[in-house]
Design an enzyme around this catalytic site. Sequence first.
Site, short mmCIF file in Angstrom:
data_model
loop_
_atom_site.label_atom_id
_atom_site.label_comp_id
_atom_site.label_asym_id
_atom_site.label_seq_id
_atom_site.Cartn_x
_atom_site.Cartn_y
_atom_site.Cartn_z
N LEU A 15 31.84 104.70 68.23
CA LEU A 15 31.43 103.34 67.88
C LEU A 15 30.00 103.06 68.34
CD1 LEU A 15 34.67 101.26 68.41
CD2 LEU A 15 33.87 102.55 66.41
N ASP A 34 24.52 106.71 78.04
CA ASP A 34 25.71 107.55 77.86
C ASP A 34 25.55 108.71 78.82
OD1 ASP A 34 27.95 109.12 76.65
OD2 ASP A 34 27.79 107.59 75.10
N GLY A 72 31.16 102.11 77.06
CA GLY A 72 31.27 103.36 77.83
C GLY A 72 32.66 103.54 78.44
N GLY A 73 33.04 104.79 78.62
CA GLY A 73 34.32 105.10 79.27
C GLY A 73 35.17 105.99 78.40
N SER A 111 40.87 97.08 74.18
CA SER A 111 41.56 97.83 73.13
C SER A 111 42.87 97.14 72.77
CB SER A 111 41.85 99.25 73.62
OG SER A 111 42.75 99.90 72.73
N ASN A 112 43.30 97.36 71.55
CA ASN A 112 44.63 96.88 71.13
C ASN A 112 45.72 97.54 71.98
OD1 ASN A 112 46.22 99.08 69.27
ND2 ASN A 112 44.01 99.38 69.11
N HIS A 113 45.41 98.63 72.66
CA HIS A 113 46.44 99.30 73.46
C HIS A 113 46.79 98.53 74.74
CE1 HIS A 113 46.79 102.54 70.65
NE2 HIS A 113 45.47 102.52 70.55
N TYR A 136 45.54 104.44 79.58
CA TYR A 136 44.31 103.96 78.93
C TYR A 136 44.41 102.45 78.67
CZ TYR A 136 41.28 103.01 74.92
OH TYR A 136 40.38 102.44 74.06
N ARG A 174 49.84 102.41 59.79
CA ARG A 174 49.46 101.61 60.96
C ARG A 174 48.07 101.02 60.80
NH1 ARG A 174 46.55 102.70 65.56
NH2 ARG A 174 46.99 101.24 67.25
C1 15L Z 1 41.67 102.94 70.64
O1 15L Z 1 41.63 102.23 71.62
C2 15L Z 1 40.97 104.24 70.58
O2 15L Z 1 39.76 104.22 71.30
C3 15L Z 1 40.72 104.72 69.18
O3 15L Z 1 40.41 106.09 69.24
C4 15L Z 1 41.90 104.47 68.23
O4 15L Z 1 42.95 105.31 68.57
C5 15L Z 1 42.33 103.03 68.32
O5 15L Z 1 42.51 102.59 69.63
C6 15L Z 1 43.61 102.74 67.53
O6 15L Z 1 44.53 102.16 68.10
O7 15L Z 1 43.67 103.08 66.35
#
Ligand code: 15L
Length: 266
Positions: A15, A34, A72-73, A111-113, A136, A174
């Site tokens: 990104l 970076d 970064g990360g 992140s969505n995670h 993560y 997804r």
């Molecule tokens: C993320 O957080 C990742 O950085 C990216 O590589 C994708 O996997 C994305 O989520 C995702 O959920 O599609």
Amino acid sequence: IHFKRLLLTGAAGVLGRQLRPRLKAHCCLLRVSDIADLGSAAPGEELHPARLEDADAMSRLLEGVQAVVHLGGVSTEQPWEAILQANIIGAYNLYEAARKQAVPRVVFASSNHVTGFYRRDQVVGLDDPARPDGLYGLSKTFGEDLARLYFDRYGIETVCLRIGSALPEPHDRRTLATWISYDDLERLVVASLTAPMVGHSIIYGVGDNAVGWWDNHLARHIGYQPQDSSERFRSRIESSEPPPDMTDPATIYQGGIFVRSGPLAK
Ligand code: 15L
């Protein structure tokens, strides 16, 4: 042009490479950082490699910048030690540097995670509890809370972007729900940098998709208006993929394959 000097970390990442030329239009000087190769400096760019784990290097990196876009990360599920160094210690070093150098605003690539263990039949709002789907996601939850502390205690503003799937195109069922185009990502980052007042805000980085799992209405003050929808890719994806396996955790939960690490691994 809003900024004299902007900092982009993770500028050599997937990104970062997209945002680097786009952010240049919004500042006189773009400082890019970076640990991977940054190539050569374009006009108006400053190359400044720095390790997130190195507190002194991070403090120097933030000197004289008006805002940071922190990409970064580590960006995928990794062993704990890698996450700890880059995303936990690295995020702390970034915010300490912002405090020392009096940088007023950070745009934090979350992140969505952070909420990957919600099911796909649930819509998640911005004040629902986190349900990270791995180490993560947990590290991004930490980053969001760290940003909140630095706002409450020091007044440093942050917009936490829970980025979905930033890709040229959605590529499976997804990502029809999680997709954000690079143009929308640019709109989101620029809105986050320039909105008059953001405090500590969270917003999902997702496009104008017809089907989605995230409700951004509490982040209207940021002024992000997505323009690209995944819908035009739907019929091609749905006709070329096998029917979804509704017993697979990677299909049940929003995080997709990220949920499979650890006890749910297949
Ligand atoms: C993320 O957080 C990742 O950085 C990216 O590589 C994708 O996997 C994305 O989520 C995702 O959920 O599609």
